[in-house]
Write an enzyme that holds these catalytic residues in place. Structure first.
Site, PDB file in Angstrom:
ATOM      1  N   TYR A 106     -10.693   0.487  10.925  1.00  0.00           N
ATOM      2  CA  TYR A 106     -12.459   1.214  10.317  1.00  0.00           C
ATOM      3  C   TYR A 106     -12.096   0.152   9.306  1.00  0.00           C
ATOM      4  O   TYR A 106     -13.142  -0.048   8.399  1.00  0.00           O
ATOM      5  CB  TYR A 106     -11.908   2.588   9.656  1.00  0.00           C
ATOM      6  N   LYS A 107     -11.375  -1.002   8.908  1.00  0.00           N
ATOM      7  CA  LYS A 107     -11.120  -2.263   7.919  1.00  0.00           C
ATOM      8  C   LYS A 107     -11.895  -3.152   7.897  1.00  0.00           C
ATOM      9  O   LYS A 107     -13.482  -3.162   9.110  1.00  0.00           O
ATOM     10  CB  LYS A 107     -10.426  -2.229   6.906  1.00  0.00           C
ATOM     11  N   ASP A 114       2.187  -5.076   7.838  1.00  0.00           N
ATOM     12  CA  ASP A 114       1.359  -3.735   8.427  1.00  0.00           C
ATOM     13  C   ASP A 114      -0.466  -5.073   8.431  1.00  0.00           C
ATOM     14  O   ASP A 114      -0.055  -6.142   7.780  1.00  0.00           O
ATOM     15  CB  ASP A 114       1.141  -2.931   6.989  1.00  0.00           C
ATOM     16  N   ARG A 165     -12.083  -5.294  -7.152  1.00  0.00           N
ATOM     17  CA  ARG A 165     -11.750  -6.310  -5.851  1.00  0.00           C
ATOM     18  C   ARG A 165     -12.743  -6.594  -4.611  1.00  0.00           C
ATOM     19  O   ARG A 165     -13.749  -5.124  -4.725  1.00  0.00           O
ATOM     20  CB  ARG A 165     -10.892  -4.760  -5.132  1.00  0.00           C
ATOM     21  N   PHE A 179       0.668  -1.196  -0.413  1.00  0.00           N
ATOM     22  CA  PHE A 179      -0.115  -0.092  -0.088  1.00  0.00           C
ATOM     23  C   PHE A 179       0.641   1.116   0.244  1.00  0.00           C
ATOM     24  O   PHE A 179       1.962   1.325   0.699  1.00  0.00           O
ATOM     25  CB  PHE A 179      -0.319   0.405   1.905  1.00  0.00           C
TER      26      PHE A 179
HETATM   27  C1  LIG Z   1      -5.830   0.425   4.283  1.00  0.00           C
HETATM   28  C2  LIG Z   1      -3.745   1.134   5.065  1.00  0.00           C
HETATM   29  C3  LIG Z   1      -3.910   1.658   5.127  1.00  0.00           C
HETATM   30  C4  LIG Z   1      -4.453   3.277   5.387  1.00  0.00           C
HETATM   31  O1  LIG Z   1      -3.317   4.224   6.026  1.00  0.00           O
HETATM   32  P1  LIG Z   1      -4.483   5.567   6.883  1.00  0.00           P
HETATM   33  O2  LIG Z   1      -3.199   6.768   7.719  1.00  0.00           O
HETATM   34  O3  LIG Z   1      -5.416   4.698   7.919  1.00  0.00           O
HETATM   35  O4  LIG Z   1      -4.673   6.547   6.013  1.00  0.00           O
HETATM   36  C5  LIG Z   1      -2.182   1.795   5.282  1.00  0.00           C
HETATM   37  N1  LIG Z   1      -1.992   1.062   4.881  1.00  0.00           N
HETATM   38  C6  LIG Z   1      -1.779  -0.579   4.432  1.00  0.00           C
HETATM   39  C7  LIG Z   1      -1.552  -1.561   4.483  1.00  0.00           C
HETATM   40  C8  LIG Z   1      -3.312   0.086   4.510  1.00  0.00           C
HETATM   41  O5  LIG Z   1      -4.174  -0.868   4.190  1.00  0.00           O
END
Ligand SMILES: *Cc1c(COP(=O)(O)O)cnc(C)c1O
Length: 418
Positions: free
Chosen positions: A230-231, A205, A379, A133
């Protein structure tokens, strides 16, 4: 599941009747007529969140005002929630806090890891995946550029490269446990052991793992972890993230965001910073309490089941979706980019299609909510707490119908959020 391709909707209804998690759907408020396959991006709202929000705003804030920092547990909330979350990720009590954003927590963990490794001046690389990400890579870039001490970020194109690239100059291996795009699931224990063999630290992560797949951070002997609430954890839009630092690293964990919430005695108001012992040193400043309070509502639903049951249903849902789509949309140029092997699959299924964006928009119009990710990927996230087998059947059928009838606008304009 070899019979899946001949499966009918009434077979799915039977599976739903036998599903031990079926009743948990009642914990969530989903609009009628919507099949929600985006819980990997923004989890659905627990019904309890409405009552909780009302209570936080009217009683705790409105009536009790500043007393609530003590009486409503506001000050302790990052740790209280961290302890509630800990069992879902294989962590112990007092090893997790819910705070800040995933990006900010990445910053803290990367900075702390580099400082621990700084005693060995030849450890100058951070290894991660090009497909990670982007914010994870961006945060590493930001720190290394700002530190200006010769750190390099090494991007690999396949997890198979890890044994070749991790060596004595690796400071940190930073991986996302489940890839946000493909759903590829790393073997956490094996990769952690590999990093440790070469003296590297590892940061996981868990954005697409927490609440989606069983995670055993301590059993894997991992070093640091961060992730979203939040996921799959259904904490609400932008709800604070979490950071895990195991007991063995807490004393050496120093990050540059040394705000007063991480101080040993924040209300002594001393001019010098002394980090508090334990996990609360990972905190920085005052937390968004109204948003933080919602996280408990999401976590409470996990208390009614366990990650083994969730995993079992998740694999059954993704297996069925993959089989149905491949059988019923066989004449269309769809390519599965999610691993077929269970041990390499998170809780999603992603397909490539030349008109992926347009097809997703058409599905959303019909009430089947998935999302689009570059390049050309549709997705679909499967949240066992509130997704049924008939949802899977109906989503696959919707996709088949859209593709067969070409009922999509190939020139659809992109929204800001895809
Ligand atoms: C969703 C996601 C994020 C989001 O980061 P925020 O700081 O909450 O915007 C970061 N890393 C990964 C791998 C994600 O899937």
């Amino acid at each position: 599941m070899t019979q899946t391709t001949t499966i009918t909707r009434s077979d799915c209804e039977k599976l739903d009747q036998q599903d031990p998690l079926a009743a948990l759907r009642e914990e969530f408020d989903l609009p009628a007529g919507v099949i929600y396959l985006d819980g990997n991006s923004l989890g659905a709202r627990p019904k309890a969140a409405l009552q909780r929000a009302q209570d936080v705003i009217t009683r705790e804030w409105g009536t009790d005002l500043i007393k609530s920092w003590n009486t409503a547990g506001w000050f302790d909330m990052p740790s209280t929630l961290g302890n509630q979350l800990a069992p879902l990720i294989g962590a112990e009590v007092n090893e997790v806090v819910v705070t800040d954003t995933t990006s900010v927590n990445l910053f803290k963990a990367i900075a702390a890891a580099l400082q621990i490794q700084a005693t060995d001046s030849k450890r100058k690389t951070i290894i991660t995946e090009r497909s990670n990400f982007p914010t994870d890579i961006y945060m590493a870039e930001g720190i290394t550029r700002w530190l200006d001490r010769g750190y390099q970020i090494q991007l690999i194109d396949s997890p198979d490269e890890l044994p070749q690239v991790i060596n004595d100059s690796t400071a940190l291996v930073m991986l996302t446990h489940v890839n946000y795009r493909t759903g590829y699931l790393h073997d956490m224990a094996a990769v952690t052991a590999l990093a440790h063999q070469h003296g590297a630290l590892i940061l996981w992560d868990l954005a697409h793992s927490a609440g989606a797949v069983p995670v055993y951070l301590n059993a894997a002997n991992a070093d640091f972890a961060v992730g979203c609430t939040y996921k799959y954890l259904n904490g609400g839009p932008g709800s604070p993230a979490f950071i895990w630092v195991p007991a063995r690293h807490q004393e050496a964990f120093h990050h540059p965001l040394s705000g007063w919430w991480g101080h040993a005695s924040p209300f002594a108001m001393n001019p010098g910073f002394t980090p508090t012992p334990g996990i609360r040193r990972a905190l920085c400043g005052t937390q968004p309490i109204t948003s933080l309070a919602m996280v408990a509502c999401g976590l409470d639903t996990f208390g009614k089941t366990d990650m083994q049951a969730i995993r079992k249903k998740s694999l059954a849902l993704t297996d069925m979706f993959i089989a149905l789509v491949e059988a019923r949309c066989a004449s269309h140029p769809l390519e599965l980019v999610t691993p077929r092997q269970h041990q390499q699959r998170g809780s999603q299924a992603s397909f490539k299609h030349p008109h992926a964006y347009a097809v997703i928009q058409a599905l959303i119009k019909r009430g089947v909510i998935g999302d689009y990710r570059e390049p050309a990927i549709m997705r679909f996230g499967f949240t066992p707490l509130y997704t049924s087998f008939t949802d899977v059947w109906d989503a696959a059928e919707g996709l088949r119908d859209i593709l067969d009838s070409k009922d999509y606008d190939a020139n659809a304009e992109r929204n800001a959020v895809t």
